[in-house]
Design a protein around this motif. Structure first.
Motif, PDB file in Angstrom:
ATOM      1  N   LEU A 139     -34.896  23.231  33.576  1.00  0.00           N
ATOM      2  CA  LEU A 139     -33.098  23.153  33.597  1.00  0.00           C
ATOM      3  C   LEU A 139     -32.951  23.207  35.153  1.00  0.00           C
ATOM      4  CD1 LEU A 139     -32.617  25.284  30.464  1.00  0.00           C
ATOM      5  CD2 LEU A 139     -32.676  22.496  30.852  1.00  0.00           C
ATOM      6  N   LYS A 140     -31.657  22.699  35.519  1.00  0.00           N
ATOM      7  CA  LYS A 140     -30.923  22.570  36.646  1.00  0.00           C
ATOM      8  C   LYS A 140     -29.987  23.810  36.575  1.00  0.00           C
ATOM      9  CE  LYS A 140     -31.443  17.972  38.310  1.00  0.00           C
ATOM     10  NZ  LYS A 140     -30.584  16.700  38.922  1.00  0.00           N
ATOM     11  N   CYS A 141     -29.811  24.607  37.386  1.00  0.00           N
ATOM     12  CA  CYS A 141     -28.984  25.852  37.499  1.00  0.00           C
ATOM     13  C   CYS A 141     -27.393  25.314  37.240  1.00  0.00           C
ATOM     14  CB  CYS A 141     -29.068  26.828  38.807  1.00  0.00           C
ATOM     15  SG  CYS A 141     -30.894  27.330  38.951  1.00  0.00           S
ATOM     16  N   VAL A 142     -26.812  26.124  36.422  1.00  0.00           N
ATOM     17  CA  VAL A 142     -25.388  25.812  36.561  1.00  0.00           C
ATOM     18  C   VAL A 142     -24.402  26.986  36.628  1.00  0.00           C
ATOM     19  CG1 VAL A 142     -25.740  23.893  34.734  1.00  0.00           C
ATOM     20  CG2 VAL A 142     -25.375  26.441  34.086  1.00  0.00           C
ATOM     21  N   GLY A 143     -23.010  26.763  36.969  1.00  0.00           N
ATOM     22  CA  GLY A 143     -22.340  28.105  37.211  1.00  0.00           C
ATOM     23  C   GLY A 143     -22.127  28.204  38.688  1.00  0.00           C
ATOM     24  N   ASP A 144     -21.329  29.116  39.088  1.00  0.00           N
ATOM     25  CA  ASP A 144     -20.906  29.187  40.363  1.00  0.00           C
ATOM     26  C   ASP A 144     -22.261  29.432  41.286  1.00  0.00           C
ATOM     27  OD1 ASP A 144     -21.435  32.378  40.787  1.00  0.00           O
ATOM     28  OD2 ASP A 144     -20.155  32.319  39.140  1.00  0.00           O
ATOM     29  N   ALA A 145     -21.953  29.415  42.659  1.00  0.00           N
ATOM     30  CA  ALA A 145     -23.033  29.339  43.747  1.00  0.00           C
ATOM     31  C   ALA A 145     -23.616  30.656  43.517  1.00  0.00           C
ATOM     32  CB  ALA A 145     -22.625  29.231  44.962  1.00  0.00           C
TER      33      ALA A 145
END
Length: 252
Positions: A139-145
């Motif tokens: 999976l690719k990371c999601v959410g704020d930095a």
């Protein structure tokens, strides 16, 4: 060829690298030993007059895979297994009969039988497995930095736009040995990530899937030389596959 070779570690390290698109489809009909007729769709991935790569979904079953595991010894399934008077030996005989029927048709080798390959000292299957393994998040990371960076640091995901992952592969080099006509690969286990077959010079990538057969024809029997497209295969990390070799003479 050098560019294709340079890209191998990245193609094998990309969890989003999907299976190559079919260039055509054929059907193959086989009469099972119990008399039942089954029809398989052959997904052509590379089709040239001098070489070929194709895949067949659901070629094997759990029974076939269980039988190979039982007889596997020192990473090989011995040819003698098909002569054993056991349920598993009979199951492997059925599997070998099906694989050889397919090979006779695709290699145009009418008198190909088990005895020829056995005389060359080749096993029924080589079991190729990555004993080290590689944990690669799909999976690719999601959410704020900040949240994404924290998840990536824990190995749960990959940051969008992150540098491509370069990984080591296990090469199978056919090279210039024209005696190796073809290889058959059977998947019995599906890794959590990666684990595919990569053919760099043909530009073909095959994703692993339980029950799938892949056949790579390196040379036609009426051709003396290989065309160079299918002379090198790479097993991507987390590979777990059974391989059978079809050769015309004893390998060096």
């Amino acid at each position: 060829q050098q560019m294709a070779r340079d890209l191998i570690p990245y193609a094998c390290g990309d969890v989003n690298f999907t299976e190559s698109i079919d260039v055509g489809n054929l059907t193959w009909t086989y009469r099972e030993l119990d008399g039942e007729v089954t029809t398989h769709e052959i997904n052509m991935l590379h089709d040239r007059p001098t070489s070929e790569i194709f895949a067949i979904e659901n070629f094997t079953s759990k029974e076939y895979c269980d039988a190979m595991r039982i007889y596997k010894e020192n990473n090989k399934v011995p040819f003698q297994a098909i002569t054993e008077n056991t349920l598993q030996g009979s199951t492997l005989f059925h599997l070998a009969s099906k694989v050889y029927a397919l090979a006779r048709a695709k290699l145009a080798w009418e008198n190909l039988d088990y005895a020829h390959i056995h005389r060359l000292g080749l096993p029924l299957f080589d079991h190729l497995k990555d004993d080290v393994g590689l944990n690669v998040p799909k999976l690719k990371c999601v959410g704020d930095a900040e949240t994404a960076a924290a998840a990536a640091a824990k190995g749960k995901c990959r940051l969008p736009g992150a540098a491509p992952l370069s990984v080591d592969t296990k090469p199978i080099l056919v090279g210039d040995d024209p005696s190796q006509l073809a290889h058959v690969f059977l998947f019995c286990d599906e890794p959590k990530s990666l684990g595919g077959l990569h053919f760099p010079f043909a530009g073909i990538h095959v994703a692993p899937k339980v029950g799938k057969l892949v056949m790579a024809i390196n040379r036609r029997r009426d051709e003396e030389e290989m065309d160079g497209y299918v002379t090198e295969y790479h097993l991507c990390p987390n590979y777990d596959v059974y391989m059978h070799t079809f050769a015309e003479k004893k390998l060096e």
